[in-house]
Design a protein around this motif. Structure first.
Motif, PDB file in Angstrom:
ATOM      1  N   GLY A 133      33.625  35.934  33.304  1.00  0.00           N
ATOM      2  CA  GLY A 133      33.475  37.270  33.877  1.00  0.00           C
ATOM      3  C   GLY A 133      34.581  38.211  33.439  1.00  0.00           C
ATOM      4  O   GLY A 133      34.331  39.373  33.093  1.00  0.00           O
ATOM      5  N   ILE A 134      35.816  37.730  33.424  1.00  0.00           N
ATOM      6  CA  ILE A 134      36.951  38.539  32.971  1.00  0.00           C
ATOM      7  C   ILE A 134      36.780  38.905  31.500  1.00  0.00           C
ATOM      8  O   ILE A 134      37.021  40.052  31.099  1.00  0.00           O
ATOM      9  CB  ILE A 134      38.276  37.785  33.214  1.00  0.00           C
ATOM     10  N   THR A 135      36.346  37.943  30.696  1.00  0.00           N
ATOM     11  CA  THR A 135      36.139  38.187  29.266  1.00  0.00           C
ATOM     12  C   THR A 135      35.087  39.268  29.046  1.00  0.00           C
ATOM     13  O   THR A 135      35.276  40.185  28.237  1.00  0.00           O
ATOM     14  CB  THR A 135      35.734  36.892  28.545  1.00  0.00           C
ATOM     15  N   VAL A 136      33.976  39.183  29.749  1.00  0.00           N
ATOM     16  CA  VAL A 136      32.918  40.187  29.612  1.00  0.00           C
ATOM     17  C   VAL A 136      33.428  41.553  30.061  1.00  0.00           C
ATOM     18  O   VAL A 136      33.176  42.569  29.412  1.00  0.00           O
ATOM     19  CB  VAL A 136      31.654  39.779  30.402  1.00  0.00           C
ATOM     20  N   PHE A 137      34.158  41.595  31.154  1.00  0.00           N
ATOM     21  CA  PHE A 137      34.705  42.868  31.636  1.00  0.00           C
ATOM     22  C   PHE A 137      35.622  43.494  30.586  1.00  0.00           C
ATOM     23  O   PHE A 137      35.504  44.679  30.273  1.00  0.00           O
ATOM     24  CB  PHE A 137      35.468  42.675  32.949  1.00  0.00           C
ATOM     25  N   ILE A 138      36.528  42.692  30.040  1.00  0.00           N
ATOM     26  CA  ILE A 138      37.446  43.207  29.016  1.00  0.00           C
ATOM     27  C   ILE A 138      36.668  43.690  27.806  1.00  0.00           C
ATOM     28  O   ILE A 138      36.925  44.775  27.268  1.00  0.00           O
ATOM     29  CB  ILE A 138      38.468  42.124  28.623  1.00  0.00           C
ATOM     30  N   ARG A 139      35.699  42.893  27.370  1.00  0.00           N
ATOM     31  CA  ARG A 139      34.912  43.248  26.179  1.00  0.00           C
ATOM     32  C   ARG A 139      34.119  44.534  26.372  1.00  0.00           C
ATOM     33  O   ARG A 139      34.048  45.380  25.490  1.00  0.00           O
ATOM     34  CB  ARG A 139      33.979  42.082  25.833  1.00  0.00           C
ATOM     35  N   LEU A 140      33.523  44.716  27.553  1.00  0.00           N
ATOM     36  CA  LEU A 140      32.659  45.875  27.775  1.00  0.00           C
ATOM     37  C   LEU A 140      33.399  47.122  28.240  1.00  0.00           C
ATOM     38  O   LEU A 140      32.972  48.240  27.967  1.00  0.00           O
ATOM     39  CB  LEU A 140      31.579  45.529  28.799  1.00  0.00           C
TER      40      LEU A 140
END
Length: 143
Positions: A133-140
């Protein structure tokens, strides 16, 4: 096709559960993909054949889904060039390292471990999902 997505996801999840239960029931083995691949790369005596058969079956299942069930081929949406090929390679290595450090992956911990009520697997899966979830947030939202 969009209307089928929840049903195909439900059906796929049920198939994963059935496959994990059958593997555990008939062989006493856990259906953790990273452990299965690790056993092929660094084989132990008498442990390689079932692992190779399992992996080949996964690939055949994916090909059958693409060819006969109308499932979109995820590779069709990828545009691979030399730049993002390196990104994919590094990401794959990081995923492999994470699975090694976590002593398993989401299939082993998330499907099999939680199904066996393993506290270690529950904690590992919560950490896997939080990091995802953190990775997706950072990416988006940040990059």
């Amino acid at each position: 096709m969009d209307q089928l997505i929840p049903w195909s996801s439900l059906f796929g999840g049920m198939l994963l559960g059935v496959a994990a239960v059958l593997l555990l029931l008939f062989t006493g083995k856990i259906a953790g993909i990273s452990g299965i691949i690790n056993g092929v790369v660094m084989p132990k005596s008498g442990e390689t054949l079932w692992r190779v058969v399992f992996l080949v079956g996964m690939m055949i299942g994916g090909l059958v889904a693409i060819a006969y069930l109308g499932i979109d081929n995820p590779a069709d949406s990828l545009t691979i060039n030399s730049t993002n090929l390196w990104v994919y390679a590094i990401a794959g290595l990081l995923v492999g390292l994470g699975a090694y450090l976590g002593n398993g992956c989401t299939s082993g911990h998330g499907i099999c471990g939680i199904g066996r009520l393993s506290k270690r697997s529950i904690v590992a899966t919560v950490i896997f999902m939080a990091i995802a979830g953190i990775t997706v947030f950072i990416r988006l939202h940040i990059l």
